[in-house]
Design a protein around this motif. Structure first.
Motif, PDB file in Angstrom:
ATOM      1  N   GLY A   1       0.817  -1.210   0.000  1.00 14.09           N
ATOM      2  CA  GLY A   1       0.000   0.000   0.000  1.00 14.09           C
ATOM      3  C   GLY A   1       0.848   1.256   0.000  1.00 14.09           C
TER       4      GLY A   1
ATOM      5  N   VAL B   1      -4.962  -1.077  -5.661  1.00 11.11           N
ATOM      6  CA  VAL B   1      -5.066  -0.809  -4.224  1.00 11.11           C
ATOM      7  C   VAL B   1      -6.258  -1.551  -3.623  1.00 11.11           C
ATOM      8  CG1 VAL B   1      -5.516   0.975  -2.503  1.00 11.11           C
ATOM      9  CG2 VAL B   1      -3.887   1.408  -4.336  1.00 11.11           C
TER      10      VAL B   1
ATOM     11  N   LEU C   1      -8.851   2.037   1.968  1.00 13.44           N
ATOM     12  CA  LEU C   1      -7.802   1.173   2.490  1.00 13.44           C
ATOM     13  C   LEU C   1      -7.729   1.268   4.009  1.00 13.44           C
ATOM     14  CD1 LEU C   1      -5.478  -0.748   1.730  1.00 13.44           C
ATOM     15  CD2 LEU C   1      -3.972   1.240   1.657  1.00 13.44           C
TER      16      LEU C   1
END
Length: 688
Positions: free
Chosen positions: A27, A568, A70
């Motif tokens: 990430g 992502v 995220l």
């Protein structure tokens, strides 16, 4: 002492949940690398640098959105790990540690994980950004010059800010979790049964059928209505979206019971090997993680759709740029209708000469006056509606509100054909020709032309001169990034002269090189705007170079966003599934040990484990993929409206990238779960 304990715990967590650490590293690396786009422009020639700065500004907003998503998934994963560690945290307090000290240990663990993952991620991202520079150069058709290693402080600061907030939120949730839970609950957490969301079998089956039905109706509605272009259709689209979201969660809430009911009736399968054990394990996990599976399925849907449709749209734009630029350059002026009478019409050739450009020196050129049927543009008539009434055929989907009101005189049109090296066309008394180069629309229009579709222009009543449309290069009347023509009438000069001017166009074929031609027309648009003033609503000078450069910039932006968003979201979802399965394998280690003690072979045990991990990954993927396929079909309809039906096949690259990331996490998760179970099984073997 607390720091030493935190460091030991961190090493154990990194060993047992390496997928979690890997996801944080990836990430950070991806966030940093993609946000170095603006810096990459310094190493590329041409006008790409300014374009990449604009791309970078867009990606800043996308990064914020992805950081929220995220962050939500990482906080969920952290809370999932916290629930698995309740007994350990309770043991610390039994041994005399105060709640505040346990909180300090957790905070130190989080900071250590954050520091290591961020440091490794930035290092990996710095290397990845160097490679991404050459990918960017290829996307934007630019050349890398005087390359040297670079590091972006802006990208570093943005990444640090996003992940700093994520880690702070993690620490806050850890503190709240420990504060709200009693010591007895912490110590007895390993013996507590997981809460089942749906207990009754009939209700489970009913929920599964209801969820499946809601999703099916939503698919049907989207296939029927397509994506809305605004207006009342937007409300229907919102209803469809709500139906598919609700249907997804309802489906997962009832799936465990329905799956058990179905497999238990397959007695030959259910009672063979460890199928009963596997079924019960899967049903238990699906029941207790239904909410997270629904969320993951929807996020996977978003990731797949963003990646695949982004690539397909890029393919459509590339095709449009190639098809829409048959000339070296096109100069166009759209005059104000209120001034379009008599001598007020703009003489574009004279204006270009007044602006200091001698077109005879630039190359061959052809002037084109595009007239308009006012009643058509005002919606009083519709050529497509007339064709439908005449033939009984339904207007192709997406073209119901397209108006065909542009008209060119046959002399101007033949001049354009001569410029393109094509033979001239001829018209008889009271006849017209139709230009149309859209594959989905041409058969419908041809049907009307074969039936002798009559068209009224002013006082003239016209009929088709041929039963088919003209769909060669001359159907493109000027350079543009669109490259399609749904319908333009070619009529006698006298008929066109009686209609108001919609646009004046000059198409140019350079006599020399493209660079020389572009240089001759440089600055012309600004001078025309200054000279014509308020007599024009729009003035443009479009060269092949400028049109394709704009297309490359747009394609690069879409490609970046598609890959960035998709990558992502996929790694975040795969990480959640991986952590769940590793936790499940750890919790079920005693069950696997018992199976081994009862004489079950390792082959059957690992076969059961493999099935559990695979189904946990495949279930949300299958639902997300079904959603994505339906959405991609609707996107394909939109793309086909612009005349590029075959471009949807360009999504293959996106699917391959998706499969690589998701499949990699699946394989890694199984290998780690295999190690956990193997350790438990072989411990039992040694004990025997």
């Amino acid at each position: 002492m607390l720091a030493k304990l935190a460091f030991g715990n961190m090493r154990k967590l990194l060993h047992d949940y390496a997928v979690y650490f890997l996801t944080l590293v990836l990430g950070v690396a991806v966030f940093y690398a993609f946000n170095t786009v603006a810096v990459q422009g310094d190493f590329l020639r041409g006008d790409v640098s300014e374009t990449l700065k604009q791309v970078g500004q867009v990606l800043d907003g996308v990064t914020t959105f992805l950081a929220v998503v995220l962050g939500f998934l990482m906080v969920y994963a952290n809370n999932f790990l916290m629930r698995r560690r309740k007994k350990e945290l309770g043991l610390y307090q039994v041994l005399g540690m105060r709640t505040g000290q346990v909180n300090v240990v957790l905070a130190l663990e989080t900071l250590l994980v954050a520091a290591i993952s961020f440091g490794v991620g930035i290092a990996l991202g710095a290397l990845l950004s160097q490679l991404l520079l050459f990918v960017t150069a290829r996307m934007f058709e630019a050349t890398v010059q005087h390359f040297s290693f670079f590091f972006s402080m802006d990208a570093f600061s943005l990444t640090l800010g996003c992940f700093g907030v994520i880690f702070v939120v993690m620490m806050a949730f850890n503190w709240l979790t420990l504060r709200r839970v009693r010591l007895i609950d912490l110590m007895s957490s390993a013996r507590q049964n997981e809460k089942r969301l749906v207990r009754r079998l009939p209700l489970s089956v009913a929920l599964t059928v209801a969820g499946f039905g809601l999703m099916g109706v939503a698919y049907w509605r989207l296939t029927r209505d397509g994506f809305p272009m605004g207006g009342p259709a937007m409300g229907d689209f919102v209803v469809t979206t709500v139906m598919v979201v609700v249907g997804t969660f309802v489906f997962f809430y009832g799936l465990a019971g329905a799956l058990t009911a179905f497999l238990t009736h397959l007695r030959g399968f259910y009672w063979r090997d460890l199928h009963m054990f596997t079924t019960r394990q899967i049903a238990s996990r699906v029941n207790t993680t239904a909410l997270s599976m629904g969320v993951i399925a929807l996020i996977l849907f978003l990731a797949m759709t963003a990646t695949t449709t982004g690539m397909s749209i890029c393919g459509a734009l590339n095709a449009a740029a190639r098809q829409g630029t048959p000339y070296s350059a096109s100069i166009s002026v759209t005059p104000s209708f209120s001034l379009d009478s008599g001598e007020s019409r703009i003489d574009l050739e004279a204006e270009v000469a007044k602006a200091g450009v001698d077109l005879s020196k630039v190359g061959k050129h052809a002037a084109l006056r595009v007239a308009v049927i006012e009643s058509e543009l005002e919606g009083e008539t519709s050529t497509f509606r007339h064709i439908s009434q005449l033939t009984g055929e339904t207007i192709p989907k997406g073209y119901e509100y397209v108006l065909v009101g542009q008209v060119v005189g046959v002399s101007d049109y033949n001049a354009v054909r001569a410029l393109l090296g094509l033979e001239p066309v001829s018209l008889g008394e009271g006849q017209y020709l139709m230009l149309c180069n859209m594959d989905d629309l041409a058969p419908f229009v041809n049907e009307g032309l074969e039936r002798g579709l009559p068209v009224t222009m002013g006082e003239a009543e016209l009929v088709p001169a041929r039963p088919t449309v003209i769909n060669d290069t001359s159907a493109i009347l000027q350079d543009s990034g669109v490259g399609v023509n749904p319908g333009t009438f070619v009529v006698a000069d006298s008929v066109a002269a009686g209609l108001p001017t919609y646009q004046s166009v000059i198409n140019v074929m350079y006599a020399g090189t493209t660079k020389e031609g572009d240089a001759a027309l440089e600055g012309l648009e600004g001078r025309l705007v200054s000279n014509i003033g308020d007599r024009s609503d729009f003035t443009s000078v479009a060269t092949v170079t400028s049109v394709r450069a704009g297309g490359v910039s747009t394609n690069g932006l879409i490609s970046y966003m598609a890959i960035y968003i998709g990558f992502v979201l996929v790694i975040a979802c795969a990480a959640i599934l991986a952590i769940q399965q590793l936790s499940n394998a750890s919790d079920a280690a005693g069950s696997y040990r018992t199976l081994s003690e009862l004489g079950c072979s390792e082959r059957l045990i690992f076969s059961s484990l493999r099935a559990q991990v695979a189904i946990a990954f495949v279930l949300p993927l299958a639902v997300g993929l079904a959603h994505s396929l339906c959405a991609n079909r609707a996107v394909g309809e939109v793309v086909r409206v612009f005349g590029y039906g075959g471009a949807i096949g360009d999504m293959t690259l996106g699917l391959a990238l998706f499969a690589l990331v998701y499949g990699g996490y699946l394989a890694l998760t199984y290998r780690m779960a295999h190690g956990i179970v193997r350790s438990a099984v072989r411990t039992a073997r040694r004990a025997l």
